[in-house]
Design a protein around this motif. Structure first.
Motif, PDB file in Angstrom:
ATOM      1  N   PRO A   1       0.834  -1.208   0.000  1.00  0.00           N
ATOM      2  CA  PRO A   1       0.000   0.000   0.000  1.00  0.00           C
ATOM      3  C   PRO A   1       0.865   1.253   0.000  1.00  0.00           C
ATOM      4  CG  PRO A   1      -0.071  -1.079   2.139  1.00  0.00           C
ATOM      5  CD  PRO A   1       0.655  -1.993   1.215  1.00  0.00           C
ATOM      6  N   LYS A   2       0.288   2.358  -0.528  1.00  0.00           N
ATOM      7  CA  LYS A   2       1.108   3.578  -0.619  1.00  0.00           C
ATOM      8  C   LYS A   2       1.432   4.106   0.762  1.00  0.00           C
ATOM      9  CE  LYS A   2      -2.550   6.926  -1.373  1.00  0.00           C
ATOM     10  NZ  LYS A   2      -3.131   7.821  -2.335  1.00  0.00           N
ATOM     11  N   ARG A   3       2.557   4.842   0.826  1.00  0.00           N
ATOM     12  CA  ARG A   3       3.096   5.326   2.089  1.00  0.00           C
ATOM     13  C   ARG A   3       2.181   6.307   2.751  1.00  0.00           C
ATOM     14  NH1 ARG A   3       7.839   8.586   2.456  1.00  0.00           N
ATOM     15  NH2 ARG A   3       8.205   8.354   4.647  1.00  0.00           N
ATOM     16  N   ARG A   4       2.116   6.275   4.103  1.00  0.00           N
ATOM     17  CA  ARG A   4       1.309   7.242   4.851  1.00  0.00           C
ATOM     18  C   ARG A   4       2.013   8.591   4.885  1.00  0.00           C
ATOM     19  NH1 ARG A   4       0.221   6.191  10.663  1.00  0.00           N
ATOM     20  NH2 ARG A   4      -1.173   7.953  10.614  1.00  0.00           N
ATOM     21  N   ARG A   5       1.244   9.625   4.662  1.00  0.00           N
ATOM     22  CA  ARG A   5       1.790  10.978   4.818  1.00  0.00           C
ATOM     23  C   ARG A   5       1.110  11.599   6.031  1.00  0.00           C
ATOM     24  NH1 ARG A   5       1.492  11.261  -1.169  1.00  0.00           N
ATOM     25  NH2 ARG A   5      -0.652  11.910  -0.902  1.00  0.00           N
TER      26      ARG A   5
END
Length: 160
Positions: free
Chosen positions: A155-159
């Motif tokens: 999954p895409k990285r948390r910002r």
């Protein structure tokens, strides 16, 4: 007025008993197996060889004991050993869960076992140490943690 007559009784003998031995009790989960009401009518299988599966995550440790055919004989986890919340992930909880899972089998005569460990959690080493100290001889210790060979896209990285 009449005076009350004193009661005359025979002197009591002191009760002499032998010193009691401390009773060795089964872990809490396995105590029900001793009561006739909960006992099944089947004869108890004696398993001399088996496989102990240790599954550790960052929140819990699950111990499953199977025979060589893969049939589950006994199991326990840190959660069912009455550890709740943050205490469940501790190595001590994993140690107690392992002791509960293999206690009856060691008592029934389990001599040898293989160990398969899955996952990376804090209870991993403690569970293995408990098995070694229980008196069961180990045939093998295998790490079966699933490792992706670049399978699914993460999954895409948390910002934040």
């Amino acid at each position: 007025m009449k005076k009350a007559k004193p009661r005359i009784t025979a002197p009591r003998k002191p009760r002499i008993t032998a010193p009691r031995k401390p009773r060795i009790t089964a872990p809490r989960m396995n105590r029900r197996l001793f009561y006739l009401r909960f006992r099944s009518r089947k004869t108890v299988r004696k398993i001399e060889k088996g496989i102990i599966h240790i599954q550790t995550s960052f929140h819990n440790t699950i111990i499953t004991v199977t025979d060589l055919g893969g049939q589950v004989v006994s199991w326990d986890s840190a959660g069912t050993s009455r550890f709740k919340g943050p205490k469940r992930k501790t190595p001590y909880a994993a140690q107690i869960a392992t002791k509960n899972a293999i206690h009856m089998l060691v008592k029934q005569g389990m001599k040898r076992a293989g160990v398969m460990i899955k996952g990376a959690g804090p209870g991993r080493a403690a569970a293995l140490r408990t098995i070694i100290h229980s008196g069961v001889k180990l045939n093998f210790i295998r790490d079966v943690t699933p490792i992706p060979h670049n399978g699914c896209r993460p999954p895409k990285r948390r910002r934040v």
